[in-house]
Design an enzyme around this catalytic site. Structure first.
Site, PDB file in Angstrom:
ATOM      1  N   HIS A 310       0.845  -1.323  -0.041  1.00 24.76           N
ATOM      2  CA  HIS A 310       0.176   0.000  -0.183  1.00 24.76           C
ATOM      3  C   HIS A 310       0.915   1.189   0.026  1.00 24.76           C
ATOM      4  O   HIS A 310       1.930   1.333   0.612  1.00 24.76           O
ATOM      5  CB  HIS A 310      -1.006   0.001   1.282  1.00 24.76           C
ATOM      6  CG  HIS A 310      -1.975   0.712   1.033  1.00 24.76           C
ATOM      7  ND1 HIS A 310      -1.974   2.127   1.303  1.00 24.76           N
ATOM      8  CD2 HIS A 310      -3.377   0.761   0.717  1.00 24.76           C
ATOM      9  CE1 HIS A 310      -3.317   2.608   1.070  1.00 24.76           C
ATOM     10  NE2 HIS A 310      -4.102   2.089   0.738  1.00 24.76           N
ATOM     11  N   ASP A 367      -8.075  -5.252  -0.090  1.00 21.18           N
ATOM     12  CA  ASP A 367      -8.309  -6.095  -0.982  1.00 21.18           C
ATOM     13  C   ASP A 367      -8.070  -7.453  -0.865  1.00 21.18           C
ATOM     14  O   ASP A 367      -8.499  -8.589  -1.702  1.00 21.18           O
ATOM     15  CB  ASP A 367      -8.016  -5.690  -2.509  1.00 21.18           C
ATOM     16  CG  ASP A 367      -8.519  -4.554  -2.757  1.00 21.18           C
ATOM     17  OD1 ASP A 367      -9.561  -4.253  -2.481  1.00 21.18           O
ATOM     18  OD2 ASP A 367      -7.713  -3.396  -3.468  1.00 21.18           O
TER      19      ASP A 367
HETATM   20  N1  ACO Z   1       4.004  -7.617  -4.807  1.00 23.09           N
HETATM   21  C1  ACO Z   1       5.444  -7.624  -5.066  1.00 23.09           C
HETATM   22  N2  ACO Z   1       6.128  -6.610  -4.887  1.00 23.09           N
HETATM   23  C2  ACO Z   1       5.590  -5.403  -4.367  1.00 23.09           C
HETATM   24  C3  ACO Z   1       4.235  -5.464  -4.162  1.00 23.09           C
HETATM   25  C4  ACO Z   1       3.453  -6.633  -4.548  1.00 23.09           C
HETATM   26  N3  ACO Z   1       2.004  -6.709  -4.151  1.00 23.09           N
HETATM   27  N4  ACO Z   1       3.977  -4.223  -3.862  1.00 23.09           N
HETATM   28  C5  ACO Z   1       4.896  -3.346  -3.905  1.00 23.09           C
HETATM   29  N5  ACO Z   1       6.128  -3.997  -4.201  1.00 23.09           N
HETATM   30  C6  ACO Z   1       7.553  -3.623  -4.323  1.00 23.09           C
HETATM   31  C7  ACO Z   1       7.726  -3.070  -5.539  1.00 23.09           C
HETATM   32  O1  ACO Z   1       8.184  -3.744  -6.546  1.00 23.09           O
HETATM   33  C8  ACO Z   1       8.922  -1.913  -5.055  1.00 23.09           C
HETATM   34  O2  ACO Z   1       9.957  -2.742  -4.784  1.00 23.09           O
HETATM   35  P1  ACO Z   1      11.418  -2.112  -5.158  1.00 23.09           P
HETATM   36  O3  ACO Z   1      11.663  -0.837  -4.136  1.00 23.09           O
HETATM   37  O4  ACO Z   1      12.664  -3.161  -5.182  1.00 23.09           O
HETATM   38  O5  ACO Z   1      11.683  -1.229  -6.567  1.00 23.09           O
HETATM   39  C9  ACO Z   1       8.471  -1.576  -3.665  1.00 23.09           C
HETATM   40  O6  ACO Z   1       7.662  -2.873  -3.047  1.00 23.09           O
HETATM   41  C10 ACO Z   1       7.587  -0.516  -3.649  1.00 23.09           C
HETATM   42  O7  ACO Z   1       6.486  -0.526  -4.356  1.00 23.09           O
HETATM   43  P2  ACO Z   1       5.932   0.558  -4.994  1.00 23.09           P
HETATM   44  O8  ACO Z   1       5.272  -0.014  -6.579  1.00 23.09           O
HETATM   45  O9  ACO Z   1       6.722   1.591  -5.573  1.00 23.09           O
HETATM   46  O10 ACO Z   1       4.848   1.034  -4.162  1.00 23.09           O
HETATM   47  P3  ACO Z   1       3.748   2.114  -4.450  1.00 23.09           P
HETATM   48  O11 ACO Z   1       3.502   2.702  -3.085  1.00 23.09           O
HETATM   49  O12 ACO Z   1       3.837   2.867  -5.612  1.00 23.09           O
HETATM   50  O13 ACO Z   1       2.379   1.199  -4.777  1.00 23.09           O
HETATM   51  C11 ACO Z   1       0.872  -0.497  -4.915  1.00 23.09           C
HETATM   52  C12 ACO Z   1       1.351   0.810  -3.932  1.00 23.09           C
HETATM   53  C13 ACO Z   1       0.215   0.083  -5.990  1.00 23.09           C
HETATM   54  C14 ACO Z   1      -0.577  -0.762  -3.816  1.00 23.09           C
HETATM   55  C15 ACO Z   1       1.491  -1.628  -4.864  1.00 23.09           C
HETATM   56  O14 ACO Z   1       2.063  -2.249  -3.596  1.00 23.09           O
HETATM   57  C16 ACO Z   1       1.021  -2.747  -5.848  1.00 23.09           C
HETATM   58  O15 ACO Z   1       0.849  -2.703  -6.768  1.00 23.09           O
HETATM   59  N6  ACO Z   1       0.087  -3.728  -4.672  1.00 23.09           N
HETATM   60  C17 ACO Z   1      -0.591  -4.872  -5.467  1.00 23.09           C
HETATM   61  C18 ACO Z   1      -2.017  -4.239  -5.949  1.00 23.09           C
HETATM   62  C19 ACO Z   1      -2.825  -3.973  -4.844  1.00 23.09           C
HETATM   63  O16 ACO Z   1      -3.272  -4.781  -4.062  1.00 23.09           O
HETATM   64  N7  ACO Z   1      -3.788  -2.812  -5.104  1.00 23.09           N
HETATM   65  C20 ACO Z   1      -4.615  -2.260  -3.946  1.00 23.09           C
HETATM   66  C21 ACO Z   1      -4.149  -1.286  -3.209  1.00 23.09           C
HETATM   67  S1  ACO Z   1      -5.167  -0.897  -1.977  1.00 23.09           S
HETATM   68  C22 ACO Z   1      -6.331   0.015  -2.913  1.00 23.09           C
HETATM   69  O17 ACO Z   1      -6.321   0.737  -3.711  1.00 23.09           O
HETATM   70  C23 ACO Z   1      -7.784  -0.092  -2.410  1.00 23.09           C
END
Ligand code: ACO
Length: 432
Positions: A310, A367
């Site tokens: 998140h 979620d």
């Molecule tokens: N699985 C694997 N790796 C992940 C995940 C995940 N679900 N989420 C984040 N990471 C990793 C990224 O690859 C990144 O790694 P790095 O630092 O080595 O490059 C690090 O964790 C940070 O992730 P970001 O994408 O930069 O974080 P951001 O805050 O931009 O994204 C998000 C947050 C979009 C929710 C992300 O965690 C994600 O894609 N999760 C899966 C989709 C999801 O569940 N979305 C629902 C969110 S809740 C909502 O909107 C109601």
């Protein structure tokens, strides 16, 4: 930090220029550096892709602390509201930032019950769209189309905005249920005024004109809980979209229609559907939970552990904690078992003891478990995000209304840092 302890200014040095920027303190002690005069004084702008460090507004609606896993609607902890309140009361709370008196609640309940019907002509909009079309697209279209039925001349007044707000909150379940009925070729079911908000949603979704249908109170209460937990989450992607569209003076229906589109994406509300797809693929033996986790850790695999991570929560999402327990309760009350819950628990267990997820502070978000409950309630997976939208509606509406009443609000218009070519001379196509 209290207002007294907080520094009054932050010093910014750009080259030989030194600037004292005012510091704001939120009611929970969070600090913000006011850069509203930055560009006019220095010519510089800030760079913050994804706006993760930017407070775009002040708000009195929702507080969340991602480090500590706290979520409160107008000061009330989400755990207390989930246990003791109901969705209609939470709607009022978000809209007014205070709990209603019993008379106010009765009147509001009456209003959101007696504005649920759609104009008969609007039914043709559903009929004109492909049955296989995603219901989020159908809902975005239908909500946008509502503005054609409630057009006003001249500037919007607070009374008109309130009546639009009540209509939208009342009609969203009808729109959602019609999008479902259209997709399966069943007749639309008119709303029933003798039912509660959540029971009426179940009636419009699952009743047919051919037989009696009485909503199951266990299912209605579980649905109410899901709606409460989704009701607002401050300046997330869809809510910022609603505020941004509203900042141009666009009406509530147009603004919320854009919010529904923003919510649809798999990185936002669409993740609940993606979680079930992920769990189902593991159940069906496409790959094991461990193999899936290994893939999720590989950057170039394009696979993420859906329902995990998140932007704001760097701790367990408090909504996920409530929903995890609700999964057990709902399945037990309905006398069901779901292997997808076991797979989800296994994935969570692997993630919470894996360095990749620990270092990045990735925990289950709202979620991760919601889809398992929706599934137990009989809601088809392509409707999960639509149910998220029904839940989020009071948040969008409250945030839109707050923006309209904010004297500091301006049209949203970020800057950019241009990295394209410098000035060059046009050459005719024959000479290129
Ligand atoms: N699985 C694997 N790796 C992940 C995940 C995940 N679900 N989420 C984040 N990471 C990793 C990224 O690859 C990144 O790694 P790095 O630092 O080595 O490059 C690090 O964790 C940070 O992730 P970001 O994408 O930069 O974080 P951001 O805050 O931009 O994204 C998000 C947050 C979009 C929710 C992300 O965690 C994600 O894609 N999760 C899966 C989709 C999801 O569940 N979305 C629902 C969110 S809740 C909502 O909107 C109601």
């Amino acid at each position: 930090m209290t207002k007294k302890q907080a520094p009054k200014t932050a010093k910014l040095i750009i080259g030989d220029q030194e600037l004292d920027l005012p510091v704001m303190v939120g009611s929970e002690g969070e600090l913000a550096i006011d850069i509203t005069k930055l560009r006019s004084t220095t010519g510089a702008v800030t760079f913050d892709p994804g706006l993760g460090n930017t407070g775009a507004c002040t708000s009195k609606i929702t507080f969340l602390d991602g480090e500590q896993g706290i979520l409160r609607y107008a000061g009330y902890p989400i755990e207390e509201l989930a246990q003791q309140s109901n969705f209609v009361e939470v709607m009022w709370l978000l809209l007014h930032q205070d709990l209603p008196s019993s008379t106010q609640l009765e009147q509001f309940n009456h209003d959101v019950t007696h504005h649920t019907m759609l104009h008969e002509d609007l039914k043709r909009l559903f009929a004109s769209l492909p049955k296989a079309g995603h219901p989020m697209a159908v809902c975005a279209a239908a909500v946008g189309a509502l503005s054609t039925y409630y057009q006003k001349a001249g500037p919007q007044t607070a009374e008109q905005n309130w009546s639009d707000a009540v209509r939208l909150l009342a009609k969203m379940p009808t729109i959602a249920a019609y999008s479902f009925k259209h997709s399966i070729g069943q007749p639309f079911m008119y709303p029933r005024n003798d039912l509660s908000y959540s029971s009426n949603i179940l009636h419009m979704m699952f009743a047919t004109p051919c037989g009696k249908y009485e909503p199951n109170p266990v299912i209605a209460r579980a649905l109410d809980l899901l709606l409460i937990l989704h009701a607002d989450h401050e300046q997330n992607c869809s809510t910022s979209t609603v505020r941004t569209v509203g900042s141009s003076g666009a009406n509530l229906f147009a603004s919320v229609s854009a919010g529904i589109s923003a919510l649809w994406g798999p990185l936002h509300g669409g993740a609940n559907e993606a979680v079930i797809d992920m769990l189902t693929s593991i159940r069906d033996g496409e790959r094991s939970a461990r193999q899936f986790m290994d893939l999720a850790k590989q950057k170039n695999s394009g696979v993420r552990l859906m329902g995990f991570g998140h932007r704001v929560y760097k701790n367990y999402d408090p909504r996920a904690l409530i929903l995890k327990q609700a999964c057990y309760d709902v399945l037990a009350e309905l006398g069901r078992k779901d292997p997808l819950l076991d797979i989800a628990l296994e994935l969570e267990q692997i993630a919470l003891s894996d360095n990749y997820f620990i270092e990045r502070k990735l925990y289950p978000n709202v979620d991760f478990y919601s889809g398992i409950i929706y599934k137990a309630l009989g809601i088809p997976s392509d409707m999960f995000t639509v149910f998220f939208a029904i839940g989020r509606m009071p948040g969008w509406v409250a945030q839109w209304l707050e923006y309209q009443g904010d004297s500091a609000a301006r049209i949203t218009r970020p800057r950019q840092i241009y990295m394209g070519p410098n000035k060059r001379t046009y050459t005719d196509v024959s000479k290129r």
